[in-house]
Design a protein around this motif. Structure first.
Motif, mmCIF file in Angstrom:
data_model
loop_
_atom_site.group_PDB
_atom_site.id
_atom_site.type_symbol
_atom_site.label_atom_id
_atom_site.label_comp_id
_atom_site.label_asym_id
_atom_site.label_seq_id
_atom_site.Cartn_x
_atom_site.Cartn_y
_atom_site.Cartn_z
ATOM 1 N N ASP B 198 0.817 -1.225 0.000
ATOM 2 C CA ASP B 198 0.000 0.000 0.000
ATOM 3 C C ASP B 198 0.847 1.270 0.000
ATOM 4 O OD1 ASP B 198 -2.563 -1.124 -0.067
ATOM 5 O OD2 ASP B 198 -2.627 -1.382 2.110
ATOM 6 N N LEU B 199 2.157 1.124 0.100
ATOM 7 C CA LEU B 199 3.012 2.305 0.270
ATOM 8 C C LEU B 199 3.794 2.657 -0.985
ATOM 9 C CD1 LEU B 199 4.373 1.577 3.880
ATOM 10 C CD2 LEU B 199 2.389 2.941 3.199
ATOM 11 N N ARG B 200 3.242 2.401 -2.166
ATOM 12 C CA ARG B 200 3.919 2.772 -3.414
ATOM 13 C C ARG B 200 3.839 4.282 -3.613
ATOM 14 N NH1 ARG B 200 5.653 0.921 -8.405
ATOM 15 N NH2 ARG B 200 5.151 -1.277 -7.972
ATOM 16 N N PHE B 201 5.004 4.912 -3.853
ATOM 17 C CA PHE B 201 5.009 6.360 -4.105
ATOM 18 C C PHE B 201 5.601 6.718 -5.457
ATOM 19 C CE2 PHE B 201 8.482 5.401 -0.983
ATOM 20 C CZ PHE B 201 9.561 5.499 -1.863
ATOM 21 N N THR B 234 0.248 0.880 7.878
ATOM 22 C CA THR B 234 -0.718 1.852 7.358
ATOM 23 C C THR B 234 -1.643 2.397 8.452
ATOM 24 O OG1 THR B 234 -2.158 0.010 6.784
ATOM 25 C CG2 THR B 234 -0.755 0.896 5.034
ATOM 26 N N GLU B 286 -2.872 7.920 0.801
ATOM 27 C CA GLU B 286 -2.226 8.925 -0.057
ATOM 28 C C GLU B 286 -1.287 9.810 0.772
ATOM 29 O OE1 GLU B 286 -0.834 9.555 -2.977
ATOM 30 O OE2 GLU B 286 -2.496 8.238 -3.456
ATOM 31 N N ARG B 289 1.843 7.881 1.441
ATOM 32 C CA ARG B 289 2.681 7.786 0.243
ATOM 33 C C ARG B 289 3.422 9.097 -0.001
ATOM 34 N NH1 ARG B 289 -2.397 5.497 -2.274
ATOM 35 N NH2 ARG B 289 -2.239 3.262 -1.823
ATOM 36 N N ARG B 293 7.378 9.422 -0.235
ATOM 37 C CA ARG B 293 7.993 9.983 -1.449
ATOM 38 C C ARG B 293 9.031 11.042 -1.072
ATOM 39 N NH1 ARG B 293 3.370 11.599 -3.643
ATOM 40 N NH2 ARG B 293 3.044 9.545 -4.583
ATOM 41 N N GLY B 318 8.665 2.508 -3.325
ATOM 42 C CA GLY B 318 7.710 2.526 -2.217
ATOM 43 C C GLY B 318 8.369 1.947 -0.980
#
Lengths: 400, 400
Positions: B198-201, B234, B286, B289, B293, B318
């Motif tokens: 869930d932490l893709r940036f 998360t 969001e 992320r 980032r 991420g």
């Protein structure tokens, strides 16, 4: 899949089976059933208001800590409080002797994982706690009867000395001493499951086996008793909080298994528990004991009033359970089926509580949930179901 | 004790050792140390206010349920929400395919317990997640390199396909497909650890291995991938909430092990999580992320600015981790000692992340906690410590 799943599973899975109790409990939601089946505390007795205000307090004062990872051995302040309680109850120890676990179920699992290689022998009472067998089975032990002289190489002896689940029995001081004599002589490690210890409502408290062991050896570090405690019956089972009190050499290894198993118990739940128990805990326990006393008395009265000749039962000094022995030839599982269908009353058949050679003519009753008038009505129904089957003629009186 | 404790422990304990990371983290509380060591989320990013109001809400509306025992498979509404998310992300399934676990660490432990008999082979990446080795080791497997053709009778392949801990690497679509080709051809079960998914940036999301497996077989019931998810990165790690998404034949057995292991995950924590994720969850992700980032960019900039020639590192899309390869001859553990003493900067040496044949000239950096200016300063210090040792002449450039 090329290979069926069952062929992929580990050897230990041959020993892991569905719990009959659990499957049973799923069927008991209907409101017209009076259930003596569940071994669960009455939610009306949880200190819910205190718990709610403490979650709010912890999150207002210490959210970053409460919501973060924490150490595998458990929250230091909770471990210190438990160590102080254990010390005050005759088992001198410090926080280094305490591991916080996800209920005492996890304590049993971690102890099994630490000690049991396949084929090792575990001594257990007849009957014994089903959940302990569920935890140990995954490590593939053999079982033997704790009341018999143990076989050579026996590793562990598992016992619930106070108001046992399922038997309701309490070991006398002499029985505790005899158990320790055997353990020291035969070099056996004792697992003392103290799940109900705080719930004594009659008689005088016996020292814990751990306390007697420490009195004998001089130090917890030289003791061979691993004490498993829990907040599930006193605070709330939903927080999943229990503990092991044991020599450091054991705790240190259990911490490694806890870390590899699930890292640690919920941080916030530990913080909430540490604050709740810090104040007014003894008067809360007194309320629980008073409720237990009333319901246990209602069940004893109802059993004496309704049960036919040939049926016997235990008279617990605490906890939640009465163990019933039926005349020979009865089958608890068949009786349950009939009792549910004909009388809308539920209990747990006794056979699954035996590690070896089950006695099917037994059953477990819990008085923790139904109010006293429901207890009387439920026992009346159960007695009627037993009577109806006695009339069929198959059961015989037990030799006693 | 007649017998020393170490002689009483099970065979498996020969494989269970203290985690170097854990011992290390205990030393990092001093405020002048800049630490890239902990793989823990920034507590400032937890939705603490939302969590606090939800505990209050749950306890006001449903205290008896929230504080009571619950079923081993987990809260139905949380399992349904997870199944819907998994379905929306290309892995069609229902709540019967979901088991709630105490974090994904417990998912790994239960999967090891279900599948591994002593000597079974587990394939793992080089490097791989240390905590997975910690979970599996108790079941006494052998390990082999996932990048090599697997030995016959290989049982499991363990992989973190998205921004792996510790490498930061992400598998391409082609690599995922190749892994599944191997798994289907060699009849291997795949454990997909999706802890950071869930932490893709940066970059476009790849389908999960489970989604690709289901696309290939037509149904999750015919898939061979066991997906492990978590709320630890998360929502909050302190609630101890993760899950396994897998064929029912696997979930049903994992539920039995969960029951024997610790009965169930904290009821109240599951109820709180189910309510928190039900609303505004994507905008919360969001925010996470965006924070990732910014910090990842700060670390990449700092590494490019400060690191000497011969040092290489990954560029994650991420997650929390950068993996650093030092010139041959470096030893990450010795470097840590020097970096702590001379420069007050911390990281995790890479060697413990290898299941076999450790590469000591490696280290893991986490950018999840320090603010961007501390990241720059910390990397400057680390580079200085590396430079100082390069000046001593022992390291050699890697062949690349």
């Amino acid at each position: 899949m090329t290979t069926p799943w069952n062929d992929r599973f580990s050897h230990r899975m041959a020993r892991v089976r569905a719990s009959e109790i659990r499957e049973l409990l799923k069927l008991l939601d209907q409101p017209d059933i009076i259930s003596f089946a569940g071994g669960i505390p009455d939610p009306a007795l949880f200190p819910a208001g205190r718990i709610a205000s403490t979650y709010a307090e912890v999150l207002a004062e210490a959210a970053p800590q409460a919501l973060q990872y924490s150490v595998s051995e458990g929250l230091p302040e909770l471990r210190r409080w438990i160590a102080a309680r254990m010390t005050a109850a005759g088992a001198p120890c410090d926080e280094g002797n305490i591991l916080i676990t996800a209920g005492s179920q996890q304590a049993l699992d971690l102890i099994g994982k630490l000690f049991l290689s396949p084929g090792d022998t575990v001594l257990a009472e007849r009957p014994t706690y089903l959940g302990a067998l569920g935890a140990f089975n995954a490590y593939e032990p053999s079982y033997a009867d704790l009341a018999q002289p143990p076989p050579a190489w026996t590793k562990l002896a598992y016992i619930v000395p106070d108001f046992a689940n399922p038997s309701g029995r309490t070991l006398t001081r002499a029985e505790r001493t005899a158990l320790l004599d055997m353990a020291h002589e035969r070099d056996v490690v004792v697992i003392e499951d103290a799940a109900y210890r705080d719930l004594r409502f009659a008689g005088g408290a016996e020292p814990s086996i751990l306390a007697l062991d420490i009195a004998r050896t001089g130090s917890i570090e030289d003791a061979r008793t691993l004490y498993c405690g829990t907040f599930s019956k006193t605070l709330s089972p939903a927080l999943r909080l229990g503990w092991v009190c044991a020599p450091r050499a054991v705790i240190d290894k259990l911490v490694l298994l806890k870390q590899g198993g699930d890292l640690h118990v919920s941080t916030i739940n530990q913080m909430v528990a540490a604050r709740v128990v810090a104040e007014g805990w003894d008067s809360h326990l007194e309320r629980l004991r008073a409720a237990g006393r009333e319901r246990a008395a209602a069940m004893q009265t109802a059993l004496a009033r309704h049960m036919p000749m040939g049926v016997t039962w235990t008279r617990p000094q605490g906890g939640m359970f009465v163990w019933v022995e039926l005349p020979h030839g009865f089958d608890g599982a068949a009786l349950l089926e009939a009792a549910l269908a004909e009388e809308r009353v539920a209990f747990v058949p006794g056979a699954p509580f035996f590690a070896v050679e089950p006695d099917a003519a037994t059953l477990r009753l819990s008085y923790s949930l139904p109010p006293p008038d429901a207890i009387d009505e439920g026992i009346r129904r159960l007695a009627r179901a037993i009577d109806a089957r006695m009339a069929h003629g198959s059961p015989r009186a037990r030799a006693s």
